[in-house]
Enzyme design. Sequence first.
Site, PDB file in Angstrom:
ATOM      1  N   GLY A  48       0.695  -1.310   0.119  1.00  0.00           N
ATOM      2  CA  GLY A  48      -0.213   0.515  -0.193  1.00  0.00           C
ATOM      3  C   GLY A  48       0.863   1.648   0.460  1.00  0.00           C
ATOM      4  O   GLY A  48       0.656   2.166  -0.928  1.00  0.00           O
ATOM      5  N   ALA A  49       1.520   1.004   0.904  1.00  0.00           N
ATOM      6  CA  ALA A  49       2.555   2.719   1.072  1.00  0.00           C
ATOM      7  C   ALA A  49       4.384   2.411   1.927  1.00  0.00           C
ATOM      8  O   ALA A  49       4.253   1.107   2.254  1.00  0.00           O
ATOM      9  CB  ALA A  49       1.671   3.851   1.273  1.00  0.00           C
ATOM     10  N   MET A  50       4.616   2.836   1.801  1.00  0.00           N
ATOM     11  CA  MET A  50       6.491   2.327   2.365  1.00  0.00           C
ATOM     12  C   MET A  50       6.810   3.569   3.318  1.00  0.00           C
ATOM     13  O   MET A  50       6.811   4.875   2.550  1.00  0.00           O
ATOM     14  CB  MET A  50       7.174   1.764   1.646  1.00  0.00           C
ATOM     15  CG  MET A  50       8.647   1.375   2.915  1.00  0.00           C
ATOM     16  SD  MET A  50       8.602   0.277   3.541  1.00  0.00           S
ATOM     17  CE  MET A  50       9.632   0.773   5.096  1.00  0.00           C
ATOM     18  N   GLU A  51       6.753   3.766   4.645  1.00  0.00           N
ATOM     19  CA  GLU A  51       7.066   4.470   5.534  1.00  0.00           C
ATOM     20  C   GLU A  51       8.609   5.108   5.076  1.00  0.00           C
ATOM     21  O   GLU A  51       9.881   5.360   6.619  1.00  0.00           O
ATOM     22  CB  GLU A  51       6.747   4.985   6.801  1.00  0.00           C
ATOM     23  CG  GLU A  51       7.787   3.803   7.570  1.00  0.00           C
ATOM     24  CD  GLU A  51       6.662   2.234   7.445  1.00  0.00           C
ATOM     25  OE1 GLU A  51       6.070   1.990   6.992  1.00  0.00           O
ATOM     26  OE2 GLU A  51       7.372   1.113   8.419  1.00  0.00           O
ATOM     27  N   HIS A 109      -1.346   7.794   7.959  1.00  0.00           N
ATOM     28  CA  HIS A 109      -0.801   5.769   8.641  1.00  0.00           C
ATOM     29  C   HIS A 109       1.252   6.307   8.359  1.00  0.00           C
ATOM     30  O   HIS A 109       1.743   6.175   9.146  1.00  0.00           O
ATOM     31  CB  HIS A 109      -1.350   4.705   8.004  1.00  0.00           C
ATOM     32  CG  HIS A 109      -0.115   3.433   8.850  1.00  0.00           C
ATOM     33  ND1 HIS A 109      -1.019   2.733   9.299  1.00  0.00           N
ATOM     34  CD2 HIS A 109       0.379   2.818   7.966  1.00  0.00           C
ATOM     35  CE1 HIS A 109      -0.021   1.292   9.327  1.00  0.00           C
ATOM     36  NE2 HIS A 109       0.866   1.450   8.528  1.00  0.00           N
ATOM     37  N   GLU A 110       1.116   6.150   7.383  1.00  0.00           N
ATOM     38  CA  GLU A 110       2.163   6.557   7.216  1.00  0.00           C
ATOM     39  C   GLU A 110       3.267   8.117   7.708  1.00  0.00           C
ATOM     40  O   GLU A 110       4.208   7.828   8.121  1.00  0.00           O
ATOM     41  CB  GLU A 110       2.625   6.979   5.428  1.00  0.00           C
ATOM     42  CG  GLU A 110       2.298   5.905   4.587  1.00  0.00           C
ATOM     43  CD  GLU A 110       2.472   4.851   4.831  1.00  0.00           C
ATOM     44  OE1 GLU A 110       4.082   4.655   5.905  1.00  0.00           O
ATOM     45  OE2 GLU A 110       2.493   3.221   5.203  1.00  0.00           O
ATOM     46  N   HIS A 164       4.063   7.080  11.315  1.00  0.00           N
ATOM     47  CA  HIS A 164       5.646   6.003  11.590  1.00  0.00           C
ATOM     48  C   HIS A 164       7.049   7.094  11.209  1.00  0.00           C
ATOM     49  O   HIS A 164       8.160   6.568  11.240  1.00  0.00           O
ATOM     50  CB  HIS A 164       5.885   5.438   9.845  1.00  0.00           C
ATOM     51  CG  HIS A 164       4.811   4.055   9.635  1.00  0.00           C
ATOM     52  ND1 HIS A 164       4.961   3.070  10.695  1.00  0.00           N
ATOM     53  CD2 HIS A 164       3.787   2.978   9.079  1.00  0.00           C
ATOM     54  CE1 HIS A 164       4.496   1.945  10.897  1.00  0.00           C
ATOM     55  NE2 HIS A 164       4.246   1.881   9.405  1.00  0.00           N
ATOM     56  N   GLU A 187       3.875  -1.147  13.726  1.00  0.00           N
ATOM     57  CA  GLU A 187       2.568  -0.885  12.783  1.00  0.00           C
ATOM     58  C   GLU A 187       1.212  -0.798  13.562  1.00  0.00           C
ATOM     59  O   GLU A 187       0.591   0.022  13.018  1.00  0.00           O
ATOM     60  CB  GLU A 187       2.612  -2.769  12.052  1.00  0.00           C
ATOM     61  CG  GLU A 187       3.407  -2.780  10.791  1.00  0.00           C
ATOM     62  CD  GLU A 187       3.883  -1.653   9.855  1.00  0.00           C
ATOM     63  OE1 GLU A 187       3.137  -0.700  10.084  1.00  0.00           O
ATOM     64  OE2 GLU A 187       4.592  -1.211   9.702  1.00  0.00           O
TER      65      GLU A 187
HETATM   66 ZN   LIG Z   1       3.071   1.334   8.676  1.00  0.00          ZN
END
Ligand SMILES: [Zn+2]
Length: 730
Positions: A144-147, A180-181, A184, A203
């Site tokens: 989905g995504a990466m922080e 969410h990201e 993080h 997470e």
């Molecule tokens: Zn995450």
Amino acid sequence: MVQTLAATQFEATDARRAFPCWDEPDFKAVFATTLVIDPQFTAISNTSVVSESVEHSKKVVRFADTIKMSTYLVVFVVGRMQPTKPVSVGKTPLRIWTVPGKQELTPFGQDIAVASLKFFEDYYGIPYPGDKLDLVAIPDFASGAMENLGAITFRETALLVDQRAGTHAELGRVADVVSHENAHMWFGDLVTMSWWNGLWLNEAFATFMEMLAVDAWKPEWKRWDTFSVARAAALSVDGLWSTRPIEYPVHAPKDADAMFDILTYEKGASVLRMLEQHIGPIVFRDGVRAYLHRHAYGNADTKDLWIDLGTVARQPVTELMNGWIFQPGFPLVTAEIRGQTLQLSQQRFTYLKQASSEEMWHIPIQIRLTIGERTEQRQLLLTEQETAVPLPDGVTTLLVNEGGYGFYRVHHRGALLQQLLDQDPDCLAPIERFNLASDAWATTVAGLMPLAEYLHLTARFKSERDKNVWAVLLDSFSFLNRIIAPDDRASLQILVRNRVTPAVKDLGWEPRSGESDLTRQLRGDLLAALGRKGNDPDVQQQAVERYRLYRKDHSVVDPNIVPALVAILAYIGDEARYEEFSELYRRSATPQEERRYLFSLTMFRSPALLSRTLNRTLNGEIRTQDAPFVVAATMTSVHGRELAWEFVKTNWDQMDRLFPKQGLRRMCGGIVGLATPELEQDVRAFFTSRKIDLGGKTLDQYLEQLRIAVSFREREGRTIPATLANAIQS
Ligand SMILES: [Zn+2]
């Protein structure tokens, strides 16, 4: 014209493939990146650019030193990319990057990015740790995504959206993932788990914080109510014998990858929410601040968090939380009246009865007693197997898990459930009604409540107007649809029409002025259910007509019902419709529209058309970020499952090569739809003979979920026609 874009994804263990390093989360270092690229491209990394020059006809881009951080957070993106104008959040310039031509889709993502970054600086009491923040939309992206600190990468559906054309669910997804990201940047990036067994620290917290931030940004979305759906999904995996504790040993990279699951994210966030409500939101926040300050630029373990929270709360948080983090599963709390006392007991909840188990939890329980016109609360921590709560005189109803935040299920026994259902529905908050329905369905699947009783209960919800409560009912109808014999499907359709039609008649097709986003979404959900699961000819006819108008002018139809129109038209669609939707998939204007038309290709009923969809997952027409999910969706369709399963078996090796690893793992989740005894046997034989390991306990969980569905069919199958016929009368 085909364009090439390069983007890294290092979590969990792939930084070592790009540069030599101690590639483990607790070897933190300062990174100084220089990228040498073709001059027509742009380069993005974790920090701001300090110099750019041309040497030997190459562009040399040097980036500022990063903070001390883990290798898995390093990122490089190179390609033709466009940024928005930076917005300042405190001292941080924030930008959204897209491939050229998609800048119009950035304002919504930017709004929530700015709002959540401000929210977190305030909540954590620590400024954002980077020197700039870029949010980068990547057209083909496995997760989905990466922080990555300072340069978060997203798949396009998680960042870019047309505010006017997006549904509530689509906008909500962007808001969730972006916040969410951002969460993080502190939880994960500034303070990192020492090892992958503690991934939940990253997470679960980011998931919990994501909801706090979205709830503060748009209170009308009632984000914590909607979280019930995710909590229930976590409970359904955690009700398996093959579940695992939230914290779980990780040895091989494959095991680290398998940790990115619903137990880490949603169960983790649920138990944090339970703790937050138990010790109080302010105390909880202060404990989190203390923890982040103490471990900034370093690493920490679960116990470190409990120490800080316990100190601030002046409560034994470690004892309370250990059971939830280090034991598998969760309790079923049984509530029963005996004389003048409420008898509460706990036992592990599982769907399949195999063995008895010894787990016990410290369960924060909140009870609401109604005594005539007034209500009273009781709070207790159930630490024993059983306890008795004395009751005052004249209790008319009694609800266990008031507020709905407990990570457990409740079995209100005897007359207790009936009394709760008999009162005015407004006496229960939506989240409490959700739990009543969800707990009833789970206990039905587990064989603790007769199906007839559950179906009778669904009749009580005809006047329900909360989309989350409806999600439970519609899900249970889908489950039944997958397990019943084809001959019984018509009876199930009658039942669905009986339950859903009154709400659809009341809501109509057009939004009313002042109506909430949640109600608009509900209208779409109910129409889709009535048109497909209910096979309602009137709704199907109307859908055809409204879709025709929509194609001429998008503004005449509320965006929230467009997914329903597309789904219904696919369900009744022929080859011409298939061609039309394929074409719309290819030239769609937004990532959401593209996704909608892509997945509509799994909703047709003709085997020939579904075969075409499956073939396109391997011939390059469908990007590998989506292809595994398309296969999974076809496996969960009762019209496509046999076909899709044959396709998986035939093409396994090619899929294994082509699809991202986590995509392949998710694809296999589709096997839970193969709910016939014959298919189940074949599935087991295939995975055993091919010695397939999806990492961790993933495959065992899928197979157990399949077993639950098939055993439900074996248990209830013969009586289902009569049960359905009776339920329609209720
Ligand atoms: Zn995450």
